[in-house]
Design an enzyme around this catalytic site. Sequence first.
Site, PDB file in Angstrom:
ATOM      1  N   TYR A 241       0.822  -1.227   0.000  1.00 30.73           N
ATOM      2  CA  TYR A 241       0.000   0.000   0.000  1.00 30.73           C
ATOM      3  C   TYR A 241       0.857   1.279   0.000  1.00 30.73           C
ATOM      4  O   TYR A 241       0.333   2.346   0.281  1.00 30.73           O
ATOM      5  CB  TYR A 241      -0.893   0.071   1.243  1.00 30.73           C
TER       6      TYR A 241
ATOM      7  N   CYS B 221      14.096 -11.121  -2.569  1.00 33.65           N
ATOM      8  CA  CYS B 221      14.523 -10.821  -3.943  1.00 33.65           C
ATOM      9  C   CYS B 221      13.431 -10.131  -4.740  1.00 33.65           C
ATOM     10  O   CYS B 221      12.850 -10.710  -5.663  1.00 33.65           O
ATOM     11  CB  CYS B 221      14.975 -12.098  -4.625  1.00 33.65           C
ATOM     12  N   GLU B 222      13.104  -8.922  -4.363  1.00 30.86           N
ATOM     13  CA  GLU B 222      12.106  -8.092  -5.053  1.00 30.86           C
ATOM     14  C   GLU B 222      12.485  -6.642  -4.776  1.00 30.86           C
ATOM     15  O   GLU B 222      12.769  -6.292  -3.627  1.00 30.86           O
ATOM     16  CB  GLU B 222      10.696  -8.290  -4.451  1.00 30.86           C
TER      17      GLU B 222
END
Length: 433
Positions: free
Chosen positions: A334, A362-363
Site C-alpha cells: 500500500y 529478492c524483489e
Amino acid sequence: MPRPETAALISKYPARPFSYRRRTLHCDRTSLTALAAEHGTPLYVYSERHILGRLRLFQSAFAAVPHTVCFAVKANSSLALLKLLAAHRAGFDIVSGGELARVLRAARPAAKRTVFAGVGKQAPEIDAALSAGILLFNVESDSELDLIAARAQRAGIPARIALRVNPDVFASTHPYISTGLSAHKFGIDILAALALYRRAARSRWLIPTGISVHIGSQIREVEPFGAALARVRELIVQLKSDGVNLTHIDAGGGLGVEYEDLAFDPATAVRGYAAQILAATEGLGLHLLLEPGRFLVAQAGALLTTVLNVKQNGAKKFLITDAGMNDLIRPALYQAHHQILPVKQPAATQSNAPVDIVGPVCESGDFFARDRAFPAVKAGDLLAILDAGAYGMSLTSNYNTRPRPAEVLVTGAGHRLIRRRETHKDLFAPELP
Ligand code: LLP
C-alpha cells in the site's frame, strides 16, 4: 524529499507504548534490546497495556448505548491477543472458518459475540458458525442468503442474519482498502436490500436480526461513517413499517490511526467517530456492533529487526534488515508509511541522512522506507518498525522460504513469547515430496 523526522521527537509520543529510556527504546518498561537478545529478530512486540487501553477507549466512547466491540480478527489473529480481548468483553468480526476456529480456540464463549462477514462464505464454514452459535452472519449477496438458509435448514438451526448494505458513500483511503462504493465487490445495493429482508423474513430458517455497513479501512475523516449510517437508518425505518424489526446495527470497522502525524490523539479520534455513529443511530433502540481492527492494535505493536548490512550503491545508501516484505508487507502493498526508530537512541547532535531501509527478499518492492532521513547506524544495530500491530503478522508469508517471525507480548508482569519462531521443519510439514 527526505522527511523531517527525528528519533528525539518520538520519545514523548503518547499514541504508542514505545519510548526511549536510558537511551534504549522500550515497549512499556521492557527493553527491546533485551527482547531481541532473548528471542532473536525479526520479532513482533506488542504491549498488552496499550491494547487494553485502546479497547477501553472504544468501549467508553460508546458507553451511553448498548454495544459490543467486535475486534476484526484479520487485523491480528494471534490466539493470545484474542484471548486477552475476549477476557475484556470484546466480541469478534471474522471472515473465514479459520478465524472462527481461532475464536473458538481462544475463547469459546465469545462465539455468541461474533459476527461473520465476507463475500465468499462456504457451506462448511457456515455449518461451523451455526453450530458454534455465532451472533449473526453479515450477508453479502442474495445467493449467499439462500445458501445460509439451506445450511440452517439442514442443521436444524435458524440463522440470525444481517444484510451488509453498500451505502455508496465515498471515504478517502488507499484504493485497495476502500469498500463502500457500488463499484466495490462488498455488500448489497441498499436499494435491493428491502426486498431481500422481506425474503429473509418469509424463511423459517432465517432470522433478520441486524443490518451492517463497512465503508473501508484507515479512514481518518469521521463524516463518511455518519453519512453511511444515515442511509442505513432510512432503511431501518422502512423495514420497521414493513414489520421487520431488527435488534442490531453493525457500523463496521475502519477508524484510522495516524502513521505519520506525531500529534495524533487517539482519544479525540474515537470520540469524534463515536459522535457521528451515535448521532446517526440515536433513538433507533438497536444494539450497536463495532468492528475495529487497526485502531485497537496497530500502534501497540512494532516489528523489531536487525541491520544486516549498510550498503552504498552510487548515491544511494541502503540499510538491509533481517525483516523483509514477507514479515511486513504494508509498505510494499500500500506504499504505507511506518515510523522506524533505531533501538539505540541517537545523540541529539547526530544528523540524519537519507537512506532506503530494505529487506533481504529478492524483489525491488521489498522496502520499509525510501529516502528516509535517518541517523547513522551500523550492521548489527536494531531497528523498530512502529505501528505494525495491525495487518503485520496477519499478512506475513513464507515467501523466499523465510520462517515467520516470533511474537512477544509485553505484560504488566514482564513479557512472554506468544508465538515461537517458525522452523524450516514447520515450513516443510505440509509438503509431500
Ligand atoms: N469489518 C470489515 C467488514 C472489514 O472488512 C474490515 C477490514 C474491518 C472490519 C476492520 O477494519 P479496520 O478497523 O482494521 O480498519 N490490510 C489493510 C487493511 C485491510 C482491511 C480489510 N477489512 C492494511 O494493512 O491497511
